[in-house]
Motif scaffolding. Structure first.
Motif, short mmCIF file in Angstrom:
data_model
loop_
_atom_site.label_atom_id
_atom_site.label_comp_id
_atom_site.label_asym_id
_atom_site.label_seq_id
_atom_site.Cartn_x
_atom_site.Cartn_y
_atom_site.Cartn_z
N LYS A 162 0.76 -1.54 0.21
CA LYS A 162 0.06 -0.01 0.08
C LYS A 162 0.93 1.44 -0.16
CE LYS A 162 -3.46 2.45 0.38
NZ LYS A 162 -4.45 2.98 -0.85
N VAL A 163 1.98 1.28 0.81
CA VAL A 163 2.95 2.41 0.91
C VAL A 163 3.37 2.57 -0.36
CG1 VAL A 163 5.16 3.09 1.98
CG2 VAL A 163 3.03 2.19 3.51
N THR A 164 3.87 1.48 -1.01
CA THR A 164 4.78 1.37 -2.32
C THR A 164 3.78 2.00 -3.46
OG1 THR A 164 6.08 -0.41 -1.85
CG2 THR A 164 5.63 -0.02 -4.04
N GLU A 165 2.47 1.59 -3.53
CA GLU A 165 1.34 2.20 -4.59
C GLU A 165 1.17 3.73 -4.31
OE1 GLU A 165 -2.49 0.17 -4.08
OE2 GLU A 165 -3.41 1.81 -5.22
N LEU A 166 1.33 4.12 -2.85
CA LEU A 166 1.29 5.64 -2.69
C LEU A 166 2.69 6.43 -3.29
CD1 LEU A 166 -0.60 5.59 0.65
CD2 LEU A 166 -1.62 6.23 -1.52
N LEU A 167 3.47 5.65 -3.00
CA LEU A 167 4.88 6.44 -3.22
C LEU A 167 5.00 6.53 -4.70
CD1 LEU A 167 7.21 4.78 -0.59
CD2 LEU A 167 6.71 7.32 -0.51
N ASN A 223 14.72 0.74 -2.29
CA ASN A 223 14.06 -0.20 -1.60
C ASN A 223 13.70 -1.45 -2.55
OD1 ASN A 223 13.93 0.55 1.46
ND2 ASN A 223 13.57 2.39 0.03
N SER A 224 14.23 -1.60 -3.76
CA SER A 224 14.21 -2.61 -4.53
C SER A 224 12.69 -2.86 -5.22
CB SER A 224 14.54 -4.07 -3.68
OG SER A 224 15.82 -3.91 -3.50
N GLU A 225 12.05 -1.83 -5.15
CA GLU A 225 10.54 -1.79 -5.66
C GLU A 225 10.79 -1.39 -7.31
OE1 GLU A 225 8.06 -2.65 -4.15
OE2 GLU A 225 8.82 -2.61 -1.98
#
Ligand code: FEO
Length: 171
Positions: free
Chosen positions: A5-10, A64-66
């Motif tokens: 979820k945090v990744t999606e927002l970022l 962060n390897s995303e």
């Protein structure tokens, strides 16, 4: 890895920051068109700052390897009837961006993602400065915008803004 979820927002914030750059480029383009080159310069630099913000979000995710998929940037849809209009839109937009940053911060806080919270601390402070700058532009325009000589002086002042790289750097 970060929370999905945090990744999606970022990831979405990358797009929002590039949109901010595009919006401010549109402001700059409008001011150039009406002969206020100093205002055009101020917003051209603002656009560069927004691009920097977008790249910081991208770099944080990469660090962060995303995996990041870049989306289309929306067309700026503002119409301007006077030189004050972009300034009003600018403040509204910065308040909106502040709300987005706070939403990401809240999502990180909820799951104790301290690393993302620490990354976002810079943006929380930056948004305070961005809102103040946007507010100050309106105040100055209200004071000086209606007299041609004063407007010329204000435009000259804004022509003096120079680009500086963001104080936040990521390894
Ligand atoms: Fe990147 Fe003006 O907020």
């Amino acid at each position: 890895m970060l929370d999905p979820k945090v990744t999606e927002l970022l990831v979405d914030q990358i797009n929002k920051e590039f949109y901010s750059a595009y919006l401010y480029l549109d402001f700059s383009n409008y001011y150039k068109d009406i002969g206020l080159d100093g205002f055009a310069n101020w917003y051209m630099i603002q656009a560069q700052e927004e691009r920097d913000h977008a790249l910081l979000f991208l770099q944080y995710l990469q660090n962060n390897s995303e995996k990041v998929a870049l989306e289309a940037i929306a067309k700026p849809d503002k119409t301007y009837h006077s030189a004050k209009d972009p300034l009003i839109y600018g403040l509204e937009h910065e308040e909106y961006v502040t709300s987005l940053i706070h939403t990401i911060y809240g999502a990180a806080y909820d799951i104790k993602d301290f690393r993302t919270m620490q990354f976002l601390d810079w943006f929380v402070k930056e948004q305070g400065e961005e809102e103040k700058n946007a507010h100050d532009m309106i105040t100055k325009y209200d004071l000086f915008g209606n007299d041609p000589k004063s407007l010329y002086m204000l435009d000259q002042e804004l022509a003096g803004r120079t680009y500086t790289a963001p104080s936040l750097t990521l390894d």
